[in-house]
Motif scaffolding. Structure first.
Motif, mmCIF file in Angstrom:
data_model
loop_
_atom_site.group_PDB
_atom_site.id
_atom_site.type_symbol
_atom_site.label_atom_id
_atom_site.label_comp_id
_atom_site.label_asym_id
_atom_site.label_seq_id
_atom_site.Cartn_x
_atom_site.Cartn_y
_atom_site.Cartn_z
ATOM 1 N N LEU A 1 0.861 -1.175 0.000
ATOM 2 C CA LEU A 1 0.000 0.000 0.000
ATOM 3 C C LEU A 1 0.904 1.233 0.000
ATOM 4 N N ASN A 2 0.385 2.310 -0.526
ATOM 5 C CA ASN A 2 1.102 3.586 -0.497
ATOM 6 C C ASN A 2 2.463 3.511 -1.186
ATOM 7 N N GLY A 3 2.551 2.654 -2.190
ATOM 8 C CA GLY A 3 3.780 2.587 -2.968
ATOM 9 C C GLY A 3 4.987 2.139 -2.181
ATOM 10 N N SER A 4 4.743 1.384 -1.089
ATOM 11 C CA SER A 4 5.853 1.017 -0.203
ATOM 12 C C SER A 4 6.816 0.022 -0.833
ATOM 13 N N GLY A 5 6.341 -0.757 -1.785
ATOM 14 C CA GLY A 5 7.168 -1.814 -2.340
ATOM 15 C C GLY A 5 7.232 -3.054 -1.476
ATOM 16 N N ALA A 6 6.478 -3.071 -0.383
ATOM 17 C CA ALA A 6 6.514 -4.206 0.535
ATOM 18 C C ALA A 6 5.661 -5.358 0.016
ATOM 19 N N SER A 7 6.022 -6.563 0.440
ATOM 20 C CA SER A 7 5.219 -7.743 0.137
ATOM 21 C C SER A 7 5.476 -8.767 1.228
ATOM 22 N N GLY A 8 4.678 -9.833 1.216
ATOM 23 C CA GLY A 8 4.899 -10.848 2.232
ATOM 24 C C GLY A 8 3.792 -11.867 2.262
ATOM 25 N N THR A 9 3.879 -12.728 3.268
ATOM 26 C CA THR A 9 2.866 -13.753 3.490
ATOM 27 C C THR A 9 2.586 -13.841 4.983
ATOM 28 N N ALA B 1 -7.839 13.059 -0.840
ATOM 29 C CA ALA B 1 -7.195 13.163 -2.155
ATOM 30 C C ALA B 1 -5.750 13.636 -2.073
ATOM 31 N N ASP B 2 -5.020 13.111 -1.073
ATOM 32 C CA ASP B 2 -3.605 13.477 -0.976
ATOM 33 C C ASP B 2 -2.694 12.398 -1.567
ATOM 34 N N GLY B 3 -3.327 11.379 -2.179
ATOM 35 C CA GLY B 3 -2.540 10.344 -2.828
ATOM 36 C C GLY B 3 -2.065 9.247 -1.910
ATOM 37 N N ARG B 4 -2.405 9.330 -0.619
ATOM 38 C CA ARG B 4 -2.031 8.310 0.351
ATOM 39 C C ARG B 4 -3.291 7.770 1.016
ATOM 40 N N ILE B 5 -3.248 6.477 1.374
ATOM 41 C CA ILE B 5 -4.288 5.903 2.223
ATOM 42 C C ILE B 5 -3.728 5.879 3.636
ATOM 43 N N ASN B 6 -4.225 6.761 4.490
ATOM 44 C CA ASN B 6 -3.751 6.678 5.871
ATOM 45 C C ASN B 6 -4.563 5.623 6.615
ATOM 46 N N THR B 7 -4.203 5.382 7.860
ATOM 47 C CA THR B 7 -4.813 4.271 8.590
ATOM 48 C C THR B 7 -6.320 4.450 8.734
ATOM 49 N N LEU B 8 -6.769 5.658 9.052
ATOM 50 C CA LEU B 8 -8.208 5.877 9.234
ATOM 51 C C LEU B 8 -8.966 5.784 7.919
ATOM 52 N N GLU B 9 -8.369 6.261 6.838
ATOM 53 C CA GLU B 9 -9.049 6.168 5.546
ATOM 54 C C GLU B 9 -9.277 4.711 5.144
ATOM 55 N N GLY B 10 -8.417 3.820 5.626
ATOM 56 C CA GLY B 10 -8.563 2.409 5.282
ATOM 57 C C GLY B 10 -9.593 1.665 6.101
ATOM 58 N N VAL B 11 -10.106 2.294 7.161
ATOM 59 C CA VAL B 11 -11.018 1.595 8.072
ATOM 60 C C VAL B 11 -12.295 1.070 7.393
ATOM 61 N N PRO B 12 -12.905 1.816 6.462
ATOM 62 C CA PRO B 12 -14.089 1.232 5.796
ATOM 63 C C PRO B 12 -13.768 -0.080 5.093
#
Ligand SMILES: [Cu+2]
Length: 230
Positions: free
Chosen positions: A47-55, A104-115
């Motif tokens: 998320l947020n272009g972090s480049g992270a991945s995992g399992t 609309a700042d181009g990031r999903i912050n933690t609260l925006e992801g709650v829905p």
């Protein structure tokens, strides 16, 4: 804390530990009913272009996580990463997309992801309390080494959690209700912490403060990776 203070990665535990959660969830007694053991898997994507991945893999029986492990890479290096199981009875039980970027700042912050993923129901930390009360006690969360970590923990009890969208004034879900939903594949594992500017620390510039606490940089709390535990 001064807004201009920068948090050195890996040395921010004391500051982050001061963040308080709303309601302290009550400990739940172990269920006595017919139990069901389910093994859940999640593929974690960035998320947020972090480049992270995992399992992630979790074995859940009754109201207990018997075992959980998280293997992540591509995270901000040498930084503490809060990680949780999120769940909301009225959430989409999915990872968020930019459609939820309400400011609309181009990031999903933690609260925006709650829905999408709901509030925190379990803190996947390394030691001590695992309730939502510990959700930003980063001194007890994994620290990435060169962007990777391998986390595992046994015997985490689900607890009653307020604000999870169940009927009633405070929306409390019981440990049993939440565990049932997680076993049914509705839990979402989220890893937080994105060093957007790659300067080796969670800093306030340019994203500013976290929506969760004005004393924390958004870099320390923005979601970095996410996957549904199915
Ligand atoms: Cu989280």
């Amino acid at each position: 804390m001064n807004r201009n203070t920068k948090l050195a990665l890996g040395a921010s535990a004391a500051v982050l530990a001061t963040v308080a959660m709303g309601a302290a969830p009550a400990m739940a007694s172990a269920g006595q009913g017919a139990g069901k053991t389910v093994t859940l898997h999640a593929t974690l994507t960035a998320l947020n272009g972090s480049g992270a991945s995992g399992t992630a893999t979790a074995v859940v029986r009754n109201q207990q996580i018997r075992h959980i492990e998280v293997h992540a890479e591509g995270l901000s290096p040498d930084a503490p990463h809060a990680q949780h199981i999120h769940y909301g009875e009225q959430a989409m039980n999915e990872c968020p997309t930019l459609a939820l970027d309400s400011n609309a700042d181009g990031r999903i912050n933690t609260l925006e992801g709650v829905p999408a993923y709901g509030p925190v129901v379990v803190s996947l930390n390394t030691t001590g309390d695992t309730t939502p009360a510990s959700f930003l006690d980063v001194g007890r969360f994994p620290v990435s080494e060169d962007g990777s970590y391998h986390y595992s923990r046994d015997h985490i009890e689900f607890t009653d959690v307020a604000g999870t969208g169940y009927p009633g004034a405070d929306g409390t879900g019981t440990a049993r209700q939440i565990a049932d939903a997680i076993r049914a594949g509705e839990g979402v594992l989220v890893i937080h912490g994105v060093d957007y500017d790659g300067n080796g620390m969670y800093s306030f510039s340019p994203e500013g403060a976290s929506e969760l606490n004005p004393n924390l940089p958004a870099e320390a709390t923005d979601p970095a990776a996410c996957g549904v535990l199915r």
